[in-house]
Scaffold this active site. Structure first.
Site, PDB file in Angstrom:
ATOM      1  N   ALA A  72       0.822  -1.216   0.000  1.00 54.50           N
ATOM      2  CA  ALA A  72       0.000   0.000   0.000  1.00 54.50           C
ATOM      3  C   ALA A  72       0.852   1.259   0.000  1.00 54.50           C
ATOM      4  O   ALA A  72       0.438   2.275  -0.559  1.00 54.50           O
ATOM      5  CB  ALA A  72      -0.943   0.000   1.195  1.00 54.50           C
ATOM      6  N   ASN A 142      -5.224   3.301  11.420  1.00 56.48           N
ATOM      7  CA  ASN A 142      -4.508   2.090  11.837  1.00 56.48           C
ATOM      8  C   ASN A 142      -4.161   2.073  13.321  1.00 56.48           C
ATOM      9  O   ASN A 142      -3.969   1.020  13.900  1.00 56.48           O
ATOM     10  CB  ASN A 142      -3.229   1.901  11.013  1.00 56.48           C
ATOM     11  CG  ASN A 142      -2.419   3.170  10.888  1.00 56.48           C
ATOM     12  OD1 ASN A 142      -2.923   4.214  10.489  1.00 56.48           O
ATOM     13  ND2 ASN A 142      -1.152   3.090  11.243  1.00 56.48           N
ATOM     14  N   GLN A 170      -7.038  -0.279   6.133  1.00 56.82           N
ATOM     15  CA  GLN A 170      -7.607  -0.920   7.336  1.00 56.82           C
ATOM     16  C   GLN A 170      -9.119  -1.138   7.197  1.00 56.82           C
ATOM     17  O   GLN A 170      -9.750  -1.631   8.137  1.00 56.82           O
ATOM     18  CB  GLN A 170      -7.307  -0.077   8.584  1.00 56.82           C
ATOM     19  CG  GLN A 170      -5.828   0.098   8.878  1.00 56.82           C
ATOM     20  CD  GLN A 170      -5.171  -1.146   9.500  1.00 56.82           C
ATOM     21  OE1 GLN A 170      -5.853  -2.091   9.933  1.00 56.82           O
ATOM     22  NE2 GLN A 170      -3.848  -1.167   9.528  1.00 56.82           N
ATOM     23  N   SER A 186      -4.121  -3.075   0.824  1.00 58.84           N
ATOM     24  CA  SER A 186      -2.973  -3.951   1.055  1.00 58.84           C
ATOM     25  C   SER A 186      -3.465  -5.354   1.402  1.00 58.84           C
ATOM     26  O   SER A 186      -4.350  -5.505   2.250  1.00 58.84           O
ATOM     27  CB  SER A 186      -2.151  -3.384   2.218  1.00 58.84           C
ATOM     28  OG  SER A 186      -1.008  -4.168   2.436  1.00 58.84           O
ATOM     29  N   HIS A 188      -1.979  -7.887   2.996  1.00 54.92           N
ATOM     30  CA  HIS A 188      -1.652  -8.521   4.290  1.00 54.92           C
ATOM     31  C   HIS A 188      -2.484  -8.005   5.451  1.00 54.92           C
ATOM     32  O   HIS A 188      -2.426  -8.551   6.547  1.00 54.92           O
ATOM     33  CB  HIS A 188      -0.146  -8.433   4.576  1.00 54.92           C
ATOM     34  CG  HIS A 188       0.376  -7.108   5.022  1.00 54.92           C
ATOM     35  ND1 HIS A 188       0.646  -6.834   6.335  1.00 54.92           N
ATOM     36  CD2 HIS A 188       0.703  -5.992   4.332  1.00 54.92           C
ATOM     37  CE1 HIS A 188       1.140  -5.592   6.434  1.00 54.92           C
ATOM     38  NE2 HIS A 188       1.176  -5.067   5.228  1.00 54.92           N
ATOM     39  N   THR A 223       7.338  -7.244 -13.209  1.00 56.48           N
ATOM     40  CA  THR A 223       6.635  -8.518 -13.414  1.00 56.48           C
ATOM     41  C   THR A 223       5.765  -8.818 -12.205  1.00 56.48           C
ATOM     42  O   THR A 223       6.241  -8.769 -11.070  1.00 56.48           O
ATOM     43  CB  THR A 223       7.672  -9.645 -13.602  1.00 56.48           C
ATOM     44  OG1 THR A 223       8.513  -9.295 -14.693  1.00 56.48           O
ATOM     45  CG2 THR A 223       6.999 -10.980 -13.864  1.00 56.48           C
ATOM     46  N   CYS A 305       3.833   0.696  12.264  1.00 58.19           N
ATOM     47  CA  CYS A 305       4.731   1.321  11.291  1.00 58.19           C
ATOM     48  C   CYS A 305       5.713   2.263  11.978  1.00 58.19           C
ATOM     49  O   CYS A 305       6.809   2.465  11.508  1.00 58.19           O
ATOM     50  CB  CYS A 305       3.935   2.089  10.243  1.00 58.19           C
ATOM     51  SG  CYS A 305       2.878   0.988   9.316  1.00 58.19           S
TER      52      CYS A 305
HETATM   53  N1  PLP Z   1      -1.954   2.687   5.388  1.00 56.41           N
HETATM   54  C1  PLP Z   1      -2.360   2.183   6.556  1.00 56.41           C
HETATM   55  C2  PLP Z   1      -3.570   2.741   7.209  1.00 56.41           C
HETATM   56  C3  PLP Z   1      -1.656   1.129   7.143  1.00 56.41           C
HETATM   57  O1  PLP Z   1      -2.067   0.619   8.312  1.00 56.41           O
HETATM   58  C4  PLP Z   1      -0.501   0.632   6.505  1.00 56.41           C
HETATM   59  C5  PLP Z   1       0.334  -0.411   7.146  1.00 56.41           C
HETATM   60  O2  PLP Z   1       0.492  -0.445   8.353  1.00 56.41           O
HETATM   61  C6  PLP Z   1      -0.142   1.165   5.260  1.00 56.41           C
HETATM   62  C7  PLP Z   1      -0.888   2.205   4.745  1.00 56.41           C
HETATM   63  C8  PLP Z   1       1.013   0.625   4.487  1.00 56.41           C
HETATM   64  O3  PLP Z   1       0.699  -0.666   4.033  1.00 56.41           O
HETATM   65  P1  PLP Z   1       1.808  -1.651   3.415  1.00 56.41           P
HETATM   66  O4  PLP Z   1       2.353  -2.418   4.555  1.00 56.41           O
HETATM   67  O5  PLP Z   1       1.061  -2.542   2.466  1.00 56.41           O
HETATM   68  O6  PLP Z   1       2.793  -0.795   2.701  1.00 56.41           O
END
Ligand code: PLP
Length: 359
Positions: A72, A142, A170, A186, A188, A223, A305
């Site tokens: 993301a 998040n 989220q 995203s 994951h 790719t 993060c």
């Molecule tokens: N945006 C939000 C709200 C997130 O919680 C996160 C990851 O913690 C991201 C963006 C970034 O996602 P990615 O891990 O796929 O780069």
């Protein structure tokens, strides 16, 4: 181990794992083809990518296309940097956006923060600077789980002649994602694999590629991994099938968790919130000590993060918490695979850890 950190990442759904395996074949198999090759193996892989694309698109509004990206952060960078040439330069973003939005806005210049109130909510009637060409407001935060009025923000941006970017990382797979000009997601965070995300782009909006090469995804080069795409697609399909069931399960966990942590203050709104996020504060709590004493419980001392950076969370600051209050906050996240027993055992270890600190 008890996993209570669903905002950081989520367990891979078994359906996603199964969908990926075929595309991880070695020399004996037919699943390792390059999806951009015109031969039969390539076409088979390309077909799997397209099925996955449709499954991800089914969670997003109609009227746009899904570009796969590496995650993301990349999707957000592509949205913000790739739209630079087709809009006014100013970027207005909520004070609680993820660093991917904040740092990119600051790097691009002419950045303005949209404040949040003590509940962690933005006001779509807030003033926007004259030169605003891009408004970015996330769907679900998040760190504190607050849910923003994204549809209203989209209308507001449109009225101001600006594009609207929604970070729905989220939210996607958990609730309906309203229309925007660009939406970042995203895999994951919704029981798909790490290493793949997507940017949804409204039809008619063209972005400047930020990574040149083969332009396999139009505005994005590289790719694609059929395994990651298939895993993302299967996770998206499962999320669509289970959305109500997951939400009901999470609601039951939330209700129990609120009892288990009676006496702890909740950071952010209780109502306008994704209830799989419990960001709690206990005055005087030494979070580092708590984490080292509760090694069996996976939870966060703030945004995953930002954790480890030593910086106070900008989100907790934005809702008016002091440094000391922010530093005595923890984030628990739960979801589809969290059992009531996991939650109760995790909470009991954390509450006992706090008691051992005399709290
Ligand atoms: N945006 C939000 C709200 C997130 O919680 C996160 C990851 O913690 C991201 C963006 C970034 O996602 P990615 O891990 O796929 O780069």
């Amino acid at each position: 181990m008890i996993y209570l950190d669903y905002q950081a990442t989520t367990p891979l759904a078994p359906e996603a794992r199964t969908a990926m395996l075929r595309w991880l074949d070695g020399p004996e198999g037919a699943g390792f083809g390059n999806p951009h090759s015109p031969h039969r193996m390539g076409r088979q892989a390309a077909a799997a990518v397209e099925v996955a694309r449709e499954r991800v698109a089914a969670l997003l509004p109609p009227g746009g296309r899904v570009l796969f990206t590496g995650n993301a952060c990349e999707a957000i960078n592509l949205a913000m940097r790739g739209s630079d040439g087709v809009r006014k330069p100013g970027i207005a973003y909520s004070a609680i956006e993820h660093a991917a939005v904040r740092d990119t806005a600051m790097a691009l210049g002419e950045a303005a923060e949209i404040p949040v109130d003590a509940e962690g909510l933005t006001d779509p009637a807030a003033a926007l600077p004259e030169n605003t060409g891009l408004v970015a407001v996330m769907a679900v935060n998040n760190e504190i789980g607050t849910v923003q009025a994204v549809a209203e923000w989209h209308a507001r941006a449109k009225a101001a002649g600006a594009l609207f970017l929604c970070d729905a990382v989220q939210a996607c797979g958990k609730m309906a994602v309203p229309v925007a000009d660009m939406i970042a997601v995203s895999a994951h965070k919704m029981h798909g694999p790490k290493g793949i995300g997507a940017l949804w782009v409204r039809d008619g909006l063209e972005l400047d590629p930020q990574i040149t090469g083969g332009l396999q995804e139009g505005a994005r080069s590289g790719t694609l991994s059929p395994a990651l795409c298939a895993g993302f697609g299967a996770a998206a399909q499962r999320a669509a099938e289970r959305m109500e069931e997951d939400a009901a399960h999470i609601e039951a966990l939330w209700t129990r968790a609120r009892d288990l942590f009676a006496g702890w203050a909740l950071n952010g709104s209780a109502e306008a919130r994704w209830h799989g996020n419990l960001n709690l504060r206990l005055e005087g709590l030494d979070v580092n000590r708590l984490m080292s004493e509760c090694r069996e419980v996976m939870f966060s001392a703030g945004s995953a993060c930002a954790s480890g950076s030593g910086r106070t969370s900008h989100v907790l600051k934005a809702i008016g918490l002091s440094d000391a209050q922010a530093k005595s906050s923890i984030r628990l996240g739960f979801g589809r695979y969290t059992t009531m027993d996991d939650l109760e055992r995790g909470a009991s270890a954390i509450v006992a850890g706090a008691k051992a600190q005399g709290l």
